[in-house]
Write a protein that holds these residues in place. Structure first.
Motif, PDB file in Angstrom:
ATOM      1  N   ASN A 109       0.845  -1.196   0.000  1.00  0.00           N
ATOM      2  CA  ASN A 109       0.000   0.000   0.000  1.00  0.00           C
ATOM      3  C   ASN A 109       0.889   1.258   0.000  1.00  0.00           C
ATOM      4  O   ASN A 109       0.917   2.012   0.966  1.00  0.00           O
ATOM      5  CB  ASN A 109      -0.899  -0.050   1.246  1.00  0.00           C
ATOM      6  N   VAL A 110       1.621   1.453  -1.084  1.00  0.00           N
ATOM      7  CA  VAL A 110       2.578   2.565  -1.178  1.00  0.00           C
ATOM      8  C   VAL A 110       2.594   3.120  -2.606  1.00  0.00           C
ATOM      9  O   VAL A 110       2.199   2.443  -3.555  1.00  0.00           O
ATOM     10  CB  VAL A 110       4.025   2.113  -0.852  1.00  0.00           C
ATOM     11  N   ARG A 115      -0.769   2.242  -5.094  1.00  0.00           N
ATOM     12  CA  ARG A 115      -2.058   2.744  -4.596  1.00  0.00           C
ATOM     13  C   ARG A 115      -2.906   3.379  -5.691  1.00  0.00           C
ATOM     14  O   ARG A 115      -4.115   3.485  -5.565  1.00  0.00           O
ATOM     15  CB  ARG A 115      -1.793   3.830  -3.553  1.00  0.00           C
ATOM     16  N   HIS A 116      -2.225   3.904  -6.719  1.00  0.00           N
ATOM     17  CA  HIS A 116      -2.983   4.527  -7.822  1.00  0.00           C
ATOM     18  C   HIS A 116      -3.498   3.495  -8.815  1.00  0.00           C
ATOM     19  O   HIS A 116      -4.290   3.810  -9.681  1.00  0.00           O
ATOM     20  CB  HIS A 116      -2.096   5.529  -8.563  1.00  0.00           C
ATOM     21  N   LYS A 170      -7.362  -0.535  -6.485  1.00  0.00           N
ATOM     22  CA  LYS A 170      -8.381  -0.070  -5.549  1.00  0.00           C
ATOM     23  C   LYS A 170      -8.692  -1.287  -4.687  1.00  0.00           C
ATOM     24  O   LYS A 170      -9.207  -2.295  -5.197  1.00  0.00           O
ATOM     25  CB  LYS A 170      -9.599   0.419  -6.332  1.00  0.00           C
ATOM     26  N   ASP A 171      -8.355  -1.169  -3.420  1.00  0.00           N
ATOM     27  CA  ASP A 171      -8.356  -2.326  -2.536  1.00  0.00           C
ATOM     28  C   ASP A 171      -9.699  -3.066  -2.543  1.00  0.00           C
ATOM     29  O   ASP A 171     -10.746  -2.473  -2.259  1.00  0.00           O
ATOM     30  CB  ASP A 171      -8.018  -1.874  -1.111  1.00  0.00           C
ATOM     31  N   LEU A 231      -4.531  -4.283  -1.488  1.00  0.00           N
ATOM     32  CA  LEU A 231      -3.401  -3.521  -0.957  1.00  0.00           C
ATOM     33  C   LEU A 231      -3.084  -4.041   0.437  1.00  0.00           C
ATOM     34  O   LEU A 231      -4.003  -4.261   1.235  1.00  0.00           O
ATOM     35  CB  LEU A 231      -3.763  -2.037  -0.874  1.00  0.00           C
ATOM     36  N   LYS A 268      -0.088  -4.030   3.908  1.00  0.00           N
ATOM     37  CA  LYS A 268       1.063  -3.378   4.547  1.00  0.00           C
ATOM     38  C   LYS A 268       2.062  -4.419   5.042  1.00  0.00           C
ATOM     39  O   LYS A 268       3.250  -4.299   4.848  1.00  0.00           O
ATOM     40  CB  LYS A 268       0.571  -2.527   5.729  1.00  0.00           C
TER      41      LYS A 268
END
Ligand code: UDP
Length: 408
Positions: free
Chosen positions: A338-339, A343-344, A347-348, A354, A356
């Motif tokens: 998720n970085v 992220r662009h 879309k989780d 995404l 961590k």
């Protein structure tokens, strides 16, 4: 067979007409009209390697396509020494947030080697110069009387650059007419224009073009990659920011609950001196469940991204993450860090996941492996989002806009 072998060995010279079925005829015509406006221009890109990494992936199709549209576009390389690439890798790491300053001696090596390269670059005839990433950045200082615009495009994750290094580099950056970053959140305090242009992929390249089931099987067999169990795959340079140890950790946790094989594939960019150290640090992890390959074969990447049950890109910093785009284009279920640029793209929960931590990554691997329908659903949305936003035709159009705006 001969034809397909030739086709797949080419660099990939494509025209905008080939994109029409993907982007529609109105978009293709609009792009062709913009190209007409800059056709008389001569453009030069400067970067540090033809081999490995995202910049090469972008400039290969972009420079070929610009020429195919009649815009005389060169691509120059700067040559480095091991000492030079040691300094520029350090710069890269500090731009991505590591707190580490360059010594006076390192700054001198960096600048001197770029200045030596400048003596061989005769750019007087160009109408726009586009310099990529920190390696050739100081070049601009050697052309104080230039009349054409100089644009600097930076492809790294600039969400938290180390301030002393950024202020040192700003001295060079502010000599450019504009800076171009991958994402709006990489905007900096600079006394020059800034633009935000995310990268894109070439859907027709050997890495991204269609492959039959039979070809996929053949390529995986050539590299002795077992396909009896679902594959979890990460394709990345062996770089700490790609978190290969985190990938192995996540895989082991998932492996306790589901049957699968992990394949880690990495090439090594010729301007990246840290790769072999990272690769060696992974060697103790290899066992019957984990395959690690250090090769540079775009069709293997293609086959793996197509075959994978899950594609991971568990980066902890990521300027954009072309590997994510490439996998999404193939309809893969992608689990990404998720970085930055990931992220662009993801879309989780909609077109991928995404995460961590290795724990979160493991949970998503297990979830996708247990639910083949979920993989299909995430994958088809993923492919559609790449078609809409991240094809080379869009990148070409954004560059045409910049040339119309800045070109002399
Ligand atoms: N790549 C490859 N083989 C590898 C590792 C990476 O061809 O073993 C390619 C990958 O497919 C992608 C590019 O190198 O096109 C990496 O770009 P990305 O933006 O993901 O990361 P970067 O290396 O620029 O940090």
């Amino acid at each position: 067979l001969l034809n397909s072998a030739v086709e797949r060995s080419k660099l990939g010279l494509h025209t905008i007409e080939q994109y029409e079925p993907l982007i529609g005829s109105a978009a293709a015509e609009r792009i062709a009209m913009k190209a007409d406006r800059v056709r008389a221009m001569r453009v030069a890109h400067v970067s540090s390697t033809f081999y490995g990494g995202g910049v090469t992936e972008l400039l290969t199709p972009l420079t070929l396509m610009m020429n195919a549209m009649g815009i005389e576009t060169d691509w120059h390389l700067i040559q480095g020494t091991p000492g030079f690439f040691g300094c520029t890798k350090k710069l890269h790491n500090t731009l991505q947030g590591e707190n580490l300053d360059l010594s006076e001696a390192e700054r001198a090596i960096y600048e001197e080697v770029v200045f030596e390269n400048a003596t061989r670059l005769h750019l007087e005839e160009c109408d726009a110069i586009i310099v990529h990433d920190p390696q050739p950045l100081p070049l601009v200082s050697q052309f104080p009387d230039r009349e054409m615009p100089w644009l600097w495009q930076c492809h790294v994750d600039l969400s938290s650059p180390f301030a002393p290094v950024w202020s040192y580099l700003s001295g060079f950056i502010e000599k450019y007419n504009a800076a171009i970053f991958s994402l709006p959140e990489y905007a900096q305090h600079l006394g020059i224009d800034q633009h935000f242009v995310p990268p894109a992929i070439d859907p027709f390249s050997p890495k991204n073009g269609e492959l039959s089931e039979k070809e996929i099987r053949q390529f995986l067999a050539n590299y002795k990659i077992p396909t009896d169990r679902p594959l979890v795959v990460q394709v990345s340079r062996f770089d700490r920011w790609k978190d290969p140890l985190g990938v192995i950790d996540a895989f082991r946790r998932a492996r306790e609950q589901v049957d699968c094989t992990l394949v880690l594939v990495g090439n090594n960019a010729s301007d990246d001196p840290e790769g072999h150290v990272i690769l060696e640090s992974l060697e103790d992890s290899i066992d019957g469940d984990i395959v690690i390959l250090a090769v540079n074969d775009p069709i293997l990447v293609n086959a793996l991204q197509r075959q994978a049950a899950v594609v991971l890109q568990k980066s902890i910093r990521e300027g954009f993450g072309l590997t994510v785009t490439e996998a999404m284009w193939k309809g893969a279920a992608v689990v990404g860090g998720n970085v930055g640029g990931i992220r662009h793209q993801i879309k989780d929960g909609w077109n991928g996941f995404l995460v961590k931590t290795p724990d979160e990554a493991a949970a998503r691997i297990v979830q996708v492996l247990k639910d083949p329908q979920l993989r299909e659903q995430l994958g088809s949305r993923a492919k559609e989002s790449v078609r809409e936003k991240f094809l080379m035709s869009r990148l070409l159009e954004e560059w045409l806009d910049l040339l119309i705006r800045y070109g002399r």
